[in-house]
Write an enzyme that holds these catalytic residues in place. Structure first.
Site, PDB file in Angstrom:
ATOM      1  N   LYS A   1      10.136 -10.976 -34.728  1.00  0.00           N
ATOM      2  CA  LYS A   1       9.624 -12.177 -34.074  1.00  0.00           C
ATOM      3  C   LYS A   1       8.457 -12.788 -34.840  1.00  0.00           C
ATOM      4  CE  LYS A   1      12.535 -11.192 -30.839  1.00  0.00           C
ATOM      5  NZ  LYS A   1      13.786 -11.944 -30.667  1.00  0.00           N
TER       6      LYS A   1
ATOM      7  N   ILE B   1       6.021  -6.538 -29.608  1.00  0.00           N
ATOM      8  CA  ILE B   1       6.816  -7.231 -30.613  1.00  0.00           C
ATOM      9  C   ILE B   1       6.379  -8.682 -30.833  1.00  0.00           C
ATOM     10  CG2 ILE B   1       8.601  -7.986 -28.992  1.00  0.00           C
ATOM     11  CD1 ILE B   1      10.692  -7.522 -31.108  1.00  0.00           C
TER      12      ILE B   1
ATOM     13  N   ASP C   1       5.572  -2.660 -25.536  1.00  0.00           N
ATOM     14  CA  ASP C   1       6.360  -3.295 -26.579  1.00  0.00           C
ATOM     15  C   ASP C   1       5.587  -4.531 -27.018  1.00  0.00           C
ATOM     16  OD1 ASP C   1       9.858  -4.411 -26.853  1.00  0.00           O
ATOM     17  OD2 ASP C   1       8.151  -4.601 -28.197  1.00  0.00           O
TER      18      ASP C   1
ATOM     19  N   TYR D   1      13.030  -8.817 -20.439  1.00  0.00           N
ATOM     20  CA  TYR D   1      14.021  -9.096 -21.469  1.00  0.00           C
ATOM     21  C   TYR D   1      15.363  -8.457 -21.084  1.00  0.00           C
ATOM     22  CZ  TYR D   1      16.298  -7.890 -26.012  1.00  0.00           C
ATOM     23  OH  TYR D   1      17.171  -7.673 -27.034  1.00  0.00           O
TER      24      TYR D   1
END
Lengths: 470, 448
Positions: free
Chosen positions: A272, A232, A230, A145
């Protein structure tokens, strides 16, 4: 002129990357079904817009939650004054349970080990402040990302050393890649403090396999470093297998309550899975008391609005809602992904087999003039300016192979997606390579794809899943 | 103020991987002795009916005097304001998705107009120079990251808000060098004190990047005089450094005419090289009593600072749900004008009540005209005029009177015996009880 800090003059904010430039182009000429049908379609924004109706109908039936009321009574005062950096207990409890539900209730999360933050952007940075000195390094698998360059490095002074992953094995993390990255850091005289992975991965759209997770836990154990996972996108897993969290692996390896488990930290957010990026709700989960304590104090710099904590604790405490939401979210994401994938295939474009996320990792290597990043950028510019689709070039994600692009599918209507695919098809057919490929049959394409991916990938792909992979 | 203190991480396991220096330092300030006061309150909180002899919290600068105005406004405007429109639908989606670090335009406009109203229109605020952050805590830290590098210093007049030790120094690595102020001139900043602070930094080979003031002052509860502001700006120009004015209590000045914002001074200056060094911090936590909603802002006359602050605000955005709710309230000028006026009036009355009450008990306060607290002088009660003496008296007040107030040493005051006493975070009745306890205490002491 009075000088400003070096943070201002550096490019640490990352805003000059193509990732952000694409956004700017979109802002100048945004697609709108009625007002601007020839405008640019935003496919570079990993937003989840598929399930708002579910939240909206919940809101309509539970008006107190958003009106700062409890049982019809105003609790405005209580909420207005609540600024305790430990966070609202009901909210942390609801977050913990939601995280458990996403992981099939196979693992438990202790609300006391949760630290709230204003989004995972804030959570990731806070963890860096806690774990790394300026100049220390974290290893990250590529592609990653683009925001990490800012979030992990800008104000903290930490460094990122890439763990190179390639298409030869579906971009999976290998032991040799890990070791190589570690050695590279040493060569650069950087002290490695940990590894950070995104699971499921952005931009790949794939969940880490159990094999990779075991590898990671073994690696951080042997090197005596941290692992940040992470997660998410954990609630966007739409493949038919279950999401495997690093917490599952710790449990299966019987590592709970060990020193190693204190070095494994999870980052989460509601941006998200629930599609609420505006509400700024992120969290750090850690088994290390000192980290929880330090991060809690640091959260003063990015607390979640009490108004928002209250609304979401009501929403997430409604188990009927959360289970219905998670199931429906998965269904809709799966069907959207299929739509994108088959649309791409009819243009002769394949993508990495994905089972999670709000995007696909699309293979456009065959459309490059040369196998270079210059050619990738040229192609990207054509797609942005001529085809009017904002997609994210792999180079902005630090991919080591030119030609890969991240294409989002959950931030638009079906009609818009179809239009985008139509434009893409027209573009591809106007290029020499495209004309050649799209004339071939769908079957030929499938076999073409099989040749470029190793057997290993097929062992772990979702339709061919071997039982022991669970 | 030196380097952050470090704790040795005790290790019974030599292989334990260390946390960062920032994580183990105590620069967050929470190990200070006066946190014991908070603990005492948590363990035995005063409650009018259930626990009338409990500890009264007078160490929390909260504004609870005007909630009714906000509540009735929101009640009237529900559901547009909290429910995203009466049907709930499109407003919700858009709001939930909105994470643009420019902030909701309607909200920025509302903040600009609110800040203008507070200053009686004596300064204009440009919507596009407003950067939103999750509270002034975040705003102050963010500005410090932007204006200074690690080991640089900001000059801050004493006494100052204890939280600055964390907000300005902890993660930034920036130092605070105090500008010593004392009661001989009502704790105002003098040119001599400024020069001395600057020189102290230079002697230690520390680069000074700016001066940070709080106006009105916490803990003094008094506005900074116009002449002092002008001198400050001159000083900053001469030394080529920044001026940050934290105006978080600007709406809590009892008489609007007594407040001069740095914005007013800058308003009539055309020289960009002067304007560009001025930055204002604001928040809704004190004037509106909404610390839980996390609404702060940086207002800068420097384009580069605005641009960078905006990008950095990604780490500390204001919830779009909150921006939406407050946007309509703050842009309702009829409401805000009424609110500001009534809030000032109520705070003034509270202030007068406490100062009169203390006077009757033989206690003097600094002449204040703003804020949620008064600056009380108990120097004459100290056994010794030292920090130890002050803390001993503070402990007596906590344990015997069951009042949690803030000792001046926690605010880095160089004169001992001063205490900050909050008056806006409780009912009038509770304030009376607190004053009674003080009366009785003073009577007992005189009885010797």
């Amino acid at each position: 002129m009075k000088q400003l800090s070096t943070k201002v003059t550096s490019n640490g904010h990352g805003q000059d990357s193509s990732y952000f430039l694409g956004w700017e182009e979109y802002e100048k000429n945004p697609y709108d079904e009625m007002e601007n049908p020839n405008g640019m379609i935003q496919m570079g924004l990993a937003e989840n817009q598929l399930c708002f109706d579910l939240i909206e109908s919940w809101l309509a039936k539970n008006q107190d939650a958003a009106s700062l009321k409890r049982n019809g009574q105003s609790i405005f005062r209580e909420l207005a004054l609540f600024q305790d950096y430990h966070g609202m207990p009901e909210f942390k409890k609801a977050m913990a349970e939601f995280m458990e539900e996403i992981r099939g209730n196979r693992v438990t999360f202790d609300p006391k080990k949760i630290v709230l933050a204003a989004g995972s952007t804030s959570a990731n940075e806070t963890l860096m402040f806690c774990l790394a000195e300026p100049g220390d390094a974290f290893l990250l698998p590529t592609p990653y990302y683009p925001g990490f360059d800012r979030d992990l490095k800008w104000r903290t002074g930490a460094e990122i050393v890439p763990i190179h992953c390639s298409s030869s094995n579906g971009f999976q993390i290998t032991e040799s890649a890990l070791q190589q990255a570690y050695q590279q850091a040493l060569k650069l005289d950087l002290k490695v403090k940990g590894v950070l992975v995104t699971n499921p991965s952005n931009p790949l759209g794939t969940a880490l396999t159990r094999r990779e997770l075991n590898l990671l836990v073994d690696f951080i154990t042997s090197k005596n470093i941290h692992l940040i996972s992470d997660e998410i996108y954990s609630g966007t897993m739409f493949g038919f297998e279950q999401f495997i969290s690093v917490m599952d692996v710790l449990q299966d390896k019987k590592l709970e309550n060990t020193e190693v488990s204190k070095r494994v930290h999870i980052v989460y957010s509601l941006s998200k899975d629930l599609g609420l990026p505006g509400f700024r709700v992120g969290a750090i989960y850690s088994n290390d008391e000192m980290i929880v304590s330090a991060a809690t104090k640091m959260s003063s710099f990015g607390l979640v609005s009490s108004q928002t904590q209250y609304l979401l604790s009501a929403l997430l405490s409604d188990k009927k809602f959360t289970s219905q939401y998670l199931e429906e979210n998965q269904k809709r994401l799966r069907s959207r992904q299929k739509r994108l994938v088959s649309g791409l295939e009819s243009s002769g474009i394949t993508s990495l087999r994905s089972n999670a996320g709000l995007f696909c990792w699309v293979d456009m290597r065959h459309l490059l003039d040369t196998n270079t990043f210059e050619a990738e950028l040229d192609l990207w510019k054509k797609i942005v300016y001529n085809v009017k689709l904002n997609i994210s070039p792999g180079s902005s994600c630090h991919c080591t192979e030119p030609g890969w692009f991240r294409v989002c599918f959950a931030n638009m209507s079906e009609e818009t997606l179809d239009l985008a695919l139509k434009r893409l098809k027209t573009f591809v057919e106007s290029t020499d390579c495209g004309r050649m490929i799209s004339r071939k049959s769908h079957e030929r394409l499938k076999s073409l794809r099989k040749k470029t991916v190793s057997n290993w990938v097929f062992r772990v792909s979702w339709s061919d899943r071997v039982p022991d992979e669970r | 103020m030196g380097l952050p203190l470090m704790m040795e991480r005790s290790s019974n396991n030599n292989n334990v991987v260390e946390l960062s220096r920032v994580a183990v330092s105590d620069t967050h300030g929470e190990d200070s002795p006066y946190f014991a006061g908070w603990k005492a309150y948590d363990e035995n909180p005063y409650e009018e009916s259930h626990n009338p002899s409990g500890v009264i919290q007078m160490g929390l600068a909260e504004n609870q005097v005007s909630f009714d105005l906000l509540e009735s406004y929101l009640e009237k405007k529900n559901p547009e304001v909290s429910m995203w429109g009466s049907k709930g639908a499109p407003g919700f989606r858009e709001n939930a998705l909105f994470q643009d670090y420019h902030g909701l335009k309607s909200f920025r406009q509302a903040m600009a107009s609110f800040m203008q109203q507070i200053r009686g229109g004596k300064a204009r605020f440009d919507t596009d120079r407003i950067v939103l952050t999750a509270g002034a805590t975040a705003a102050n830290e963010l500005l410090t990251f932007i204006l200074a590098d690690p080991n640089d210093a900001l000059l801050v007049p004493t006494p100052y808000y204890p939280g600055f030790d964390r907000d300005l120094r902890w993660r930034t690595g920036v130092r605070i060098v105090p500008i010593h102020c004392d009661s001989s001139n009502h704790f105002q900043i003098t040119p001599e004190a400024l020069e001395q602070a600057y020189q102290t930094a230079r002697d230690a080979n520390i680069r000074v990047r700016g001066v940070l003031i709080t106006n009105p002052s916490n803990p003094l509860g008094a506005t900074v005089q116009k002449k002092v502001l002008e001198d400050l700006l001159d000083f900053c120009v001469r030394k080529n450094i920044h001026l940050v004015s934290d105006e978080i209590y600007s709406g809590s000045v009892f008489h609007a005419s007594e407040f001069t914002s740095v914005a007013e001074i800058v308003e009539n200056i055309d020289d960009v090289s002067v304007k560009e060094r001025v930055h204002i911090v604001y928040s809704l936590s004190k004037d509106l009593g909404l610390p839980g909603f996390r609404v702060g802002t940086i207002y800068s006359y420097n384009d580069n600072v605005v641009r960078t602050a905006r990008r950095m605000s990604s780490f500390t955005l204001v919830s779009s749900q909150t921006q939406h709710m407050l946007a309509s309230m703050l842009s309702d000028e009829e409401f805000t004008e009424k609110y500001i006026r009534i809030n000032r009036e109520r705070l003034r009355r509270r202030y007068e009540t406490i100062v009169e009450g203390l006077k009757k008990a033989g206690i003097e306060c600094l002449k204040g005209n703003a804020g949620l607290f008064c600056w009380m002088n108990l120097g004459f009660l100290l056994d010794t005029k030292t920090k130890q003496g002050e803390l001993e008296l503070w402990d007596v007040i906590l344990k015997e009177l069951k009042l949690n107030i803030s000792p001046g040493s926690s605010c880095h005051c160089s004169e001992y015996g001063w205490f900050r006493v909050c008056f806006a975070n409780m009912s009038e009745k509770t304030l009376e009880i607190a004053l009674e306890r003080i009366h009785e205490f003073m009577d007992r002491r005189r009885g010797f």
